[in-house]
Design a protein around this motif. Structure first.
Motif, PDB file in Angstrom:
ATOM      1  N   ALA A 350       2.064  -3.512 -46.321  1.00 36.96           N
ATOM      2  CA  ALA A 350       2.302  -4.410 -45.005  1.00 36.96           C
ATOM      3  C   ALA A 350       3.102  -3.537 -43.985  1.00 36.96           C
ATOM      4  N   PHE A 351       4.015  -2.738 -44.409  1.00 33.81           N
ATOM      5  CA  PHE A 351       4.343  -1.719 -43.313  1.00 33.81           C
ATOM      6  C   PHE A 351       3.409  -0.968 -42.782  1.00 33.81           C
ATOM      7  N   ARG A 352       2.623  -0.084 -43.738  1.00 34.84           N
ATOM      8  CA  ARG A 352       1.703   0.596 -43.174  1.00 34.84           C
ATOM      9  C   ARG A 352       0.633  -0.048 -42.257  1.00 34.84           C
ATOM     10  N   GLN A 353       0.343  -1.322 -42.500  1.00 34.59           N
ATOM     11  CA  GLN A 353      -0.744  -2.109 -41.700  1.00 34.59           C
ATOM     12  C   GLN A 353      -0.133  -2.297 -40.210  1.00 34.59           C
ATOM     13  N   ARG A 354       1.356  -2.567 -40.365  1.00 34.67           N
ATOM     14  CA  ARG A 354       1.896  -2.858 -39.017  1.00 34.67           C
ATOM     15  C   ARG A 354       2.066  -1.701 -38.289  1.00 34.67           C
ATOM     16  N   GLN A 355       2.419  -0.244 -38.903  1.00 32.12           N
ATOM     17  CA  GLN A 355       2.391   0.951 -38.156  1.00 32.12           C
ATOM     18  C   GLN A 355       1.089   1.134 -37.464  1.00 32.12           C
ATOM     19  N   ARG A 356      -0.216   0.926 -38.145  1.00 33.88           N
ATOM     20  CA  ARG A 356      -1.353   0.916 -37.115  1.00 33.88           C
ATOM     21  C   ARG A 356      -1.437   0.014 -36.068  1.00 33.88           C
ATOM     22  N   GLN A 357      -0.979  -1.190 -36.489  1.00 34.68           N
ATOM     23  CA  GLN A 357      -0.965  -2.121 -35.125  1.00 34.68           C
ATOM     24  C   GLN A 357      -0.230  -1.380 -33.959  1.00 34.68           C
ATOM     25  N   ASN A 358       0.759  -0.435 -34.376  1.00 37.80           N
ATOM     26  CA  ASN A 358       1.935  -0.039 -33.227  1.00 37.80           C
ATOM     27  C   ASN A 358       1.256   1.574 -32.755  1.00 37.80           C
ATOM     28  N   GLY A 359       0.065   1.660 -33.293  1.00 37.53           N
ATOM     29  CA  GLY A 359      -0.501   2.904 -32.995  1.00 37.53           C
ATOM     30  C   GLY A 359      -0.033   4.414 -33.940  1.00 37.53           C
ATOM     31  N   ILE A 360       0.783   3.978 -34.777  1.00 39.82           N
ATOM     32  CA  ILE A 360       1.048   5.064 -35.825  1.00 39.82           C
ATOM     33  C   ILE A 360       0.179   5.300 -37.041  1.00 39.82           C
ATOM     34  N   ASN A 361      -0.023   6.651 -37.327  1.00 38.37           N
ATOM     35  CA  ASN A 361      -1.024   6.846 -38.425  1.00 38.37           C
ATOM     36  C   ASN A 361      -0.069   6.810 -39.628  1.00 38.37           C
ATOM     37  N   PRO A 362      -0.155   6.048 -40.485  1.00 37.26           N
ATOM     38  CA  PRO A 362       0.662   5.973 -41.773  1.00 37.26           C
ATOM     39  C   PRO A 362       0.210   7.177 -42.698  1.00 37.26           C
ATOM     40  N   GLU A 363      -0.933   7.824 -42.653  1.00 38.48           N
ATOM     41  CA  GLU A 363      -1.237   8.661 -43.467  1.00 38.48           C
ATOM     42  C   GLU A 363      -0.345  10.066 -43.125  1.00 38.48           C
ATOM     43  N   THR A 364      -0.038  10.346 -42.019  1.00 33.39           N
ATOM     44  CA  THR A 364       0.762  11.491 -41.748  1.00 33.39           C
ATOM     45  C   THR A 364       2.094  11.305 -40.991  1.00 33.39           C
ATOM     46  N   ASP A 365       2.739  10.115 -40.981  1.00 33.78           N
ATOM     47  CA  ASP A 365       3.969   9.902 -40.493  1.00 33.78           C
ATOM     48  C   ASP A 365       5.046   9.843 -41.920  1.00 33.78           C
ATOM     49  N   TYR A 366       5.432  11.028 -41.693  1.00 30.05           N
ATOM     50  CA  TYR A 366       6.497  11.374 -42.799  1.00 30.05           C
ATOM     51  C   TYR A 366       7.783  12.359 -42.463  1.00 30.05           C
ATOM     52  N   PRO A 367       8.837  12.034 -43.068  1.00 29.24           N
ATOM     53  CA  PRO A 367       9.942  12.799 -42.643  1.00 29.24           C
ATOM     54  C   PRO A 367       9.798  14.464 -42.772  1.00 29.24           C
ATOM     55  N   VAL A 368      10.275  15.030 -41.506  1.00 33.42           N
ATOM     56  CA  VAL A 368      10.133  16.686 -41.736  1.00 33.42           C
ATOM     57  C   VAL A 368      11.209  17.146 -42.847  1.00 33.42           C
TER      58      VAL A 368
END
Length: 727
Positions: A350-368
């Motif tokens: 559900a968090f990943r889907q919310r990210q997509r709604q906010n224009g964030i790609n959950p496949e690549t959003d990861y802490p450095v």
């Protein structure tokens, strides 16, 4: 007499085929050439301890196959290196050439490997169908359609599967583990370092669920424990009855799991409604989904930031249920574990889907910047059953698309039509089990008999003493004042759990002490860049060598790092422009100038891995530094080792090996594979400090003794567009 030191300069020529070391008389800058002054001891030089050896044939074949027809890239190179080594290690374990832990069998390895192959095939088939436009995720409802445990028909297939796995053996029965226990053993020992306490938490458990689900051939229903939290007394939920989980107090003697045994041979124990943490409440759910970046919901976090972490709220049902489920080393032996984590994964989705709604790609959003083992390209560690899955892969849409979740129960969807839920004050709430009334007294018939049975279960559990599975999960961000005190206590991890997880208790205890010390005394900030605090954070090695934890079995070798990846390619004085050059760097780090380069040693014919880092200054056009890494002590037998290196963004560095050419010491491109022997004179030291001191003397910064030598391997971190290995 002062020792004689002879300094030679080498021109490191960046060529497509690799770095070539050339001797030069003058240390001057020329186009295309980088001159680095490498001072070596004039006397006492020998490659007796570390001799470059041919690259293992199977590793070379894997490198060639994986890189065939590919354009060289840092990302692909790092993935190939990790994949091929882990596959090589698996082959060594399967063939019996490398230690694999007590009672680890080839049958067990092959069984787990077959489950992974099924998952890979399913992912490939799903991607192929999606590319052809024949199927979407919404149309994949079937084998992996996970529903709330109280929804009609959701629970029984899973419960039947668990009982079936408990009565099967994929390994020889002499190991003492049935199939379910073989799978449960993954979540214990050193593997917990990559499964908890960092951003690897969600991808690690996502793969773990798929593994059990594949073994079952049935979807894992999710336990939305917030439906129980909203009851007057959650311990009276319908779930703690014969029809679902069985009793929640003491030894489990009812329900489908009443005959199950842990790896210690005893029954499952619970102690529900205890501890301080609350179940996974709607408040917790909303807190997680109020964030937009994955880093915001990932551990480690302290203070107010902990309130928003997915792993933090996940801890609540573990400690609330108590017993085996409250302890990381024993939690999977209670099947409630998988249903709880199925819900945690649903929240993550559900968090990943919310990210997509906010224009964030959950496949690549990861802490450095992450704790050890939690990097984006780090492997999900299920050793000794080796797999080739990274956190990046586990967080991909290709994996996410394998599973579809039933919508969460709410009054608008009539609580998903479940007869075990009802709408109250605008939310769905679980019904009481038929043997309990809202007041806490027993409603039907044999109330005195039921009360006595409950007392007997708890007395038996308490008489058995503390559960020997180590510490409990960290307390959740939210607490429930209705909870009672947990009287079962804490005991060290039992040897049987240690053996099954292939680890030794001292390693886990030391790691937990380090984490505990950090959480009490440090406030860490993890942004999208490498933070200053992460620069100072140490790496914790296990010091396991062929199954034994003993620092005497390790010796240290200096390794030099030459870093030329600075965005300051023009060589501008960094004090003139500060850190402005770093703003456009493709690899965003701390912007302080300081960054890490990691160096790892991995045994080729022994079981042992060691990793350390060096600090470089990325503001400078060239930054040269040295670290020391552990390898097998040749006093415990000769060995073969592979050195690899990469920077804080996962970009591999190229190895150069110190070799003797016509009696002179020169660095040449190599594979990084070495033979370790005890022949004199030695090129190692018994401590990290001594190894670093030897390296300093090779720079002639301190007095050099007669037997000092340059580091046997140097890693050059450059920008050349070529694969970073030479056979």
């Amino acid at each position: 007499m002062d020792p004689v030191v002879k300094c030679q300069s080498f021109a490191l020529n960046v060529r497509r085929g690799g770095f070539v070391a050339e001797k030069s008389r003058k240390a001057t800058m020329m186009p295309g050439l980088l001159f680095v002054s490498l001072c070596v001891g004039f006397l006492g030089l020998s490659l007796a301890l570390l001799e470059p050896i041919p690259f293992p044939a199977s590793l070379e074949e894997c490198y060639e196959y994986r890189s065939y027809n590919m354009t060289p890239s840092f990302e692909a190179a790092h993935q190939i290196q990790q994949y091929c080594y882990r596959n090589f290690e698996y082959q060594q374990i399967a063939s019996g050439k490398v230690w694999s832990g007590t009672n680890i069998t080839i049958q067990g390895i092959n069984y787990i490997d077959s489950l992974f192959r099924q998952i890979f095939r399913e992912v490939e088939e799903m991607e192929r169908q999606n590319k052809n436009g024949r199927r979407t995720k919404r149309q994949t409802i079937g084998r992996r359609y996970r529903r709330e445990v109280r929804s009609p028909g959701a629970y029984q297939p899973f419960a039947d599967c668990i009982v079936r796995l408990q009565n099967r053996f994929v390994e020889n029965p002499s190991t003492g583990r049935n199939t379910y226990q073989t799978l449960a053993a993954f979540h214990s020992g050193q593997a917990l370092r990559t499964a908890h306490g960092g951003p690897g938490f969600a991808p690690w458990h996502r793969i773990y669920l798929l593994l059990l689900e594949t073994a079952c051939g049935a979807p894992i229903p999710y336990w939305e424990s917030g439906l129980d939290h909203d009851m007057e007394d959650p311990t009276e939920s319908i779930l703690w009855s014969d029809d679902f989980f069985g009793n929640g107090n003491g030894v489990v003697t009812t329900g489908p799991f009443r005959r199950m045994r842990t790896i210690l041979g005893g029954p499952i124990i619970r102690n529900y409604g205890t501890g301080e943490g609350a179940l996974f409440t709607k408040t917790g759910y909303n807190a997680v989904l109020s964030r937009t970046r994955y880093d915001d919901i990932s551990e480690p976090k302290q203070g107010a930031a902990y309130f928003f972490t997915l792993e933090g709220h996940h801890n609540g049902p573990h400690t609330w249920t108590g017993g085996h489920l409250a302890r990381p080393n024993s939690a999977p032996y209670d099947p409630v574990f998988y249903m709880h984590h199925s819900y945690v994964d649903a929240v993550y989705e559900a968090f990943r889907q919310r990210q997509r709604q906010n224009g964030i790609n959950p496949e690549t959003d990861y802490p450095v910047n992450t704790p050890p083992g939690h990097g984006f390209d780090d492997l999900i560690d299920f050793r000794p059953y080796i797999n080739q899955i990274t956190n990046r892969y586990a967080m991909s849409d290709a994996v996410a698309n394998l599973v579809t979740y039933e919508p969460f129960a709410n009054c608008r969807n009539r609580c998903n039509g479940s007869p075990h839920l009802y709408c109250q004050n605008g939310v769905c709430v679980s019904r009481n089990r038929p043997t309990a009334a809202p007041s806490g007294t027993f409603a039907f018939g044999d109330s005195d008999g039921a009360f006595r049975r409950n007392q007997e279960r708890m007395r038996f559990a308490e008489a058995a003493g503390p559960i020997p599975a180590g510490e409990k999960f960290r307390t959740a961000p939210l607490r429930d004042i209705r909870n009672q005190e947990d009287r079962l206590g804490i005991a060290p991890v039992a040897p049987e759990i240690q053996a099954a997880s292939m680890q030794v208790r001292e390693v886990q205890a030391r790691f937990r002490r380090d984490v505990s010390h950090l959480s009490k005394n440090e406030s860490l900030h993890h942004g999208s860049h490498q933070s200053i605090s992460s620069i100072g954070r140490s790496y914790t090695n296990s010091f396991i060598l062929d199954g034994v934890v003993d620092q005497k079995r390790w010796v240290y070798v200096p390794v030099r790092i030459v870093y030329t990846r600075s965005p300051n390619v023009k060589g501008t004085d960094p004090t003139l422009l500060g850190n402005s050059e770093l703003q456009n760097d493709v690899c965003q780090t701390a912007h302080s100038g300081a960054s890490k380069v990691f160096v790892a040693s991995d045994g080729l014919d022994y079981y042992g891995n060691y990793k350390e880092f060096a600090i470089i200054d990325e503001r400078q056009p060239v930054s040269v530094t040295t670290t020391a890494v552990g390898i097998k002590n040749p006093e415990f037998g000769e060995g073969e080792v592979l050195f690899t290196s990469y920077d804080s963004c996962g970009r591999p560095c190229r190895p150069l090996c110190l070799t003797s050419v016509n009696g002179q010491q020169k660095y040449k491109a190599c594979s990084g594979a070495f033979k370790i022997s005890s022949a004199a004179p030695t090129m190692y030291r018994n401590s990290y400090k001594e190894a670093i001191s030897v390296s300093l003397s090779s720079y002639n910064l301190v007095d050099s003794s007669l037997d000092d030598a340059s580091p046997p391997v140097t890693f050059v971190c450059g920008n050349d567009n070529a694969w970073p290995w030479v056979y």
